[in-house]
Design an enzyme around this catalytic site. Structure first.
Site, PDB file in Angstrom:
ATOM      1  N   SER A   1      23.352  -4.759  -3.642  1.00 42.58           N
ATOM      2  CA  SER A   1      22.008  -4.872  -2.793  1.00 42.58           C
ATOM      3  C   SER A   1      22.758  -4.379  -1.208  1.00 42.58           C
ATOM      4  CB  SER A   1      21.490  -6.178  -2.726  1.00 42.58           C
ATOM      5  OG  SER A   1      20.288  -6.355  -1.820  1.00 42.58           O
TER       6      SER A   1
ATOM      7  N   ARG B   1      12.334 -16.203   3.999  1.00 46.51           N
ATOM      8  CA  ARG B   1      13.181 -16.480   2.708  1.00 46.51           C
ATOM      9  C   ARG B   1      11.896 -16.241   1.500  1.00 46.51           C
ATOM     10  NH1 ARG B   1      17.599 -15.567  -0.466  1.00 46.51           N
ATOM     11  NH2 ARG B   1      17.467 -17.177  -2.264  1.00 46.51           N
TER      12      ARG B   1
ATOM     13  N   ASP C   1      13.823  -3.094 -10.893  1.00 41.80           N
ATOM     14  CA  ASP C   1      14.196  -3.498  -9.506  1.00 41.80           C
ATOM     15  C   ASP C   1      13.407  -2.457  -8.562  1.00 41.80           C
ATOM     16  OD1 ASP C   1      15.333  -3.621  -6.963  1.00 41.80           O
ATOM     17  OD2 ASP C   1      17.381  -3.464  -7.359  1.00 41.80           O
TER      18      ASP C   1
ATOM     19  N   HIS D   1      15.498  -7.068  -9.068  1.00 41.91           N
ATOM     20  CA  HIS D   1      16.649  -6.813  -8.145  1.00 41.91           C
ATOM     21  C   HIS D   1      17.749  -7.749  -8.319  1.00 41.91           C
ATOM     22  CE1 HIS D   1      18.830  -5.351  -4.707  1.00 41.91           C
ATOM     23  NE2 HIS D   1      19.056  -6.452  -4.174  1.00 41.91           N
ATOM     24  N   ASP D   2      17.520  -9.096  -8.546  1.00 44.76           N
ATOM     25  CA  ASP D   2      18.597  -9.985  -8.642  1.00 44.76           C
ATOM     26  C   ASP D   2      19.433  -9.908 -10.076  1.00 44.76           C
ATOM     27  OD1 ASP D   2      18.525 -11.061  -6.086  1.00 44.76           O
ATOM     28  OD2 ASP D   2      17.655 -13.137  -6.630  1.00 44.76           O
TER      29      ASP D   2
END
Length: 391
Positions: free
Chosen positions: A155, A225, A321, A354-355
């Site tokens: 990232s 967040r 992602d 993505h994570d």
């Protein structure tokens, strides 16, 4: 409980740099002295050739392994880093520093401005990914490491390692950008702006002076967040984990409480985040990501950024992602190909979004293991545990 051998125990340290001469920032301003907080794991070999720099993401920090000093939770990459693991601390010397502008020990808006004796707040200069990497290079100078074996990051960490390859190609042998891009997209800038506006709209933000006012913009930071966290996931993962399942109730309440499990999950993420992260740091770091564009200094031609490089690359993306989709990684690879760079590319099939780079993803782990082993053999790094120093 597994107890790590002494050499693989993390050492958490900090150093003050630029005491005699400030560091010049991309904005043209100067900053110094500056403190860099960092973690090291493993031993540096006698030739000082086995160092791996790990670059953390937006909301990460230097605590790759070991209990986090604020949350007490395990380090953010314990799935990958440790003795005998993919990033083997019996073989490599690991360094990870809290980025410039961060909020866990490195100089940033939360820290004290020596000129005023008060927290920097918005008086802190706007920084870039290039500035973060410049501070990391100064840390390596302090540690006596002239050249990295490898720089690895996911990232925002991918942005940093690509910047390393462009700014300091003579100081790094191999680079692994994971789930990243060569520049921040309009969509990603837009998501960041929503988060920043949520923070700045919180009355407790106090124009960025909240630390001096004794307040914390918890609500705004939590919303920032929550918004960002959605982009780290994928629709299949959300559907599989939550779907439309209700949270501790048999039926909907016809109100605005967290009826759905996914709502409760996001609120939990927001509430936990504000306990460990600084709101102004969030503003500064997201802005640094927005400004990132490797082609900008090369007349918009990305391939020129890699012209003549001797760095060996492994670019990794994930199928699900949508924050940094595979097309972004392919653009980087095409530019490297055009510059005749040594590059491998792997798109990992996963529904984790993505994570995925932070999670237990065997195909990704195998890819990274194979690349590191091949690069280490090419550069003559021995396998197995050896004696060395811990600078």
């Amino acid at each position: 409980m597994n107890v790590l051998p002494a050499a693989s125990q993390p050492l958490n340290q900090s150093v003050t740099l630029c005491v005699d001469a400030p560091m010049r920032l991309d904005s043209g301003l100067e900053l110094g002295p500056l403190t860099v907080a960092y973690q090291t794991i493993g031993r540096l070999n006698a030739e000082r050739t086995n160092a791996i720099l790990i670059c953390h993401a937006l909301t990460g920090d230097q605590h790759v392994i070991g209990p986090h000093p604020v949350t007490g939770r395990p380090g953010w990459w314990e799935t990958l880093v440790g003795p005998g693991k993919t990033i083997d601390t019996d073989r490599y010397f690991i360094i990870c520093s809290n980025v410039l502008g961060g909020c866990l020990g490195t100089t940033g808006p939360k820290e004290i401005n020596p000129a005023t004796g008060k927290p920097w707040g918005l008086g802190f200069p706007v920084i870039t990914i290039g500035d973060m990497v410049r501070a990391q290079a100064l840390l390596l100078d302090h540690l006596g490491i002239e050249r990295l074996f490898c720089a690895i990051g996911g990232s925002m960490g991918a942005m940093q390692v690509l910047q390393w390859a462009v700014s300091y190609p003579e100081r790094v042998r191999a680079v692994v950008p994971i789930a990243g891009s060569w520049r921040h997209s309009a969509q990603n800038i837009a998501f960041h702006e929503v988060g920043r506006q949520a923070i700045m709209a919180d009355p407790d933000w106090n124009g960025g002076d909240y630390l001096n006012q004794g307040t914390v913009p918890r609500r705004g930071l939590a919303v920032a967040r929550m918004t960002a966290h959605i982009t780290y996931l994928s629709e299949p993962a959300l559907q599989s984990k939550f779907g439309r399942k209700l949270q501790d109730r048999a039926s909907i309440t016809y109100g605005f409480d967290a009826d759905f499990q996914v709502e409760s999950y996001l609120r939990h993420q927001g509430a936990n985040f504000v306990k460990r992260f600084d709101a102004n740091s969030y503003l500064y770091i997201t802005r640094a990501m927005d400004y990132f564009d490797l082609a900008a200094e090369h007349d918009g031609v990305l391939a020129r950024a890699f012209q003549g490089t001797k760095v060996r690359f492994c670019v990794v993306s994930f199928t699900s992602d949508w924050l940094f989709p595979t097309a972004e990684s392919r653009a980087v690879v095409r530019a490297m190909n055009a510059a005749a760079a040594d590059v491998s590319f792997v798109e990992v099939t996963t529904d984790k979004g993505h994570d995925a780079f932070l999670l237990d993803e065997p195909e990704f782990h195998d890819t990274l293991q194979g690349f590191l082993d091949g690069a280490a053999d090419m550069f003559g790094l021995p396998r197995g545990l050896f004696s060395g120093i811990r600078p």
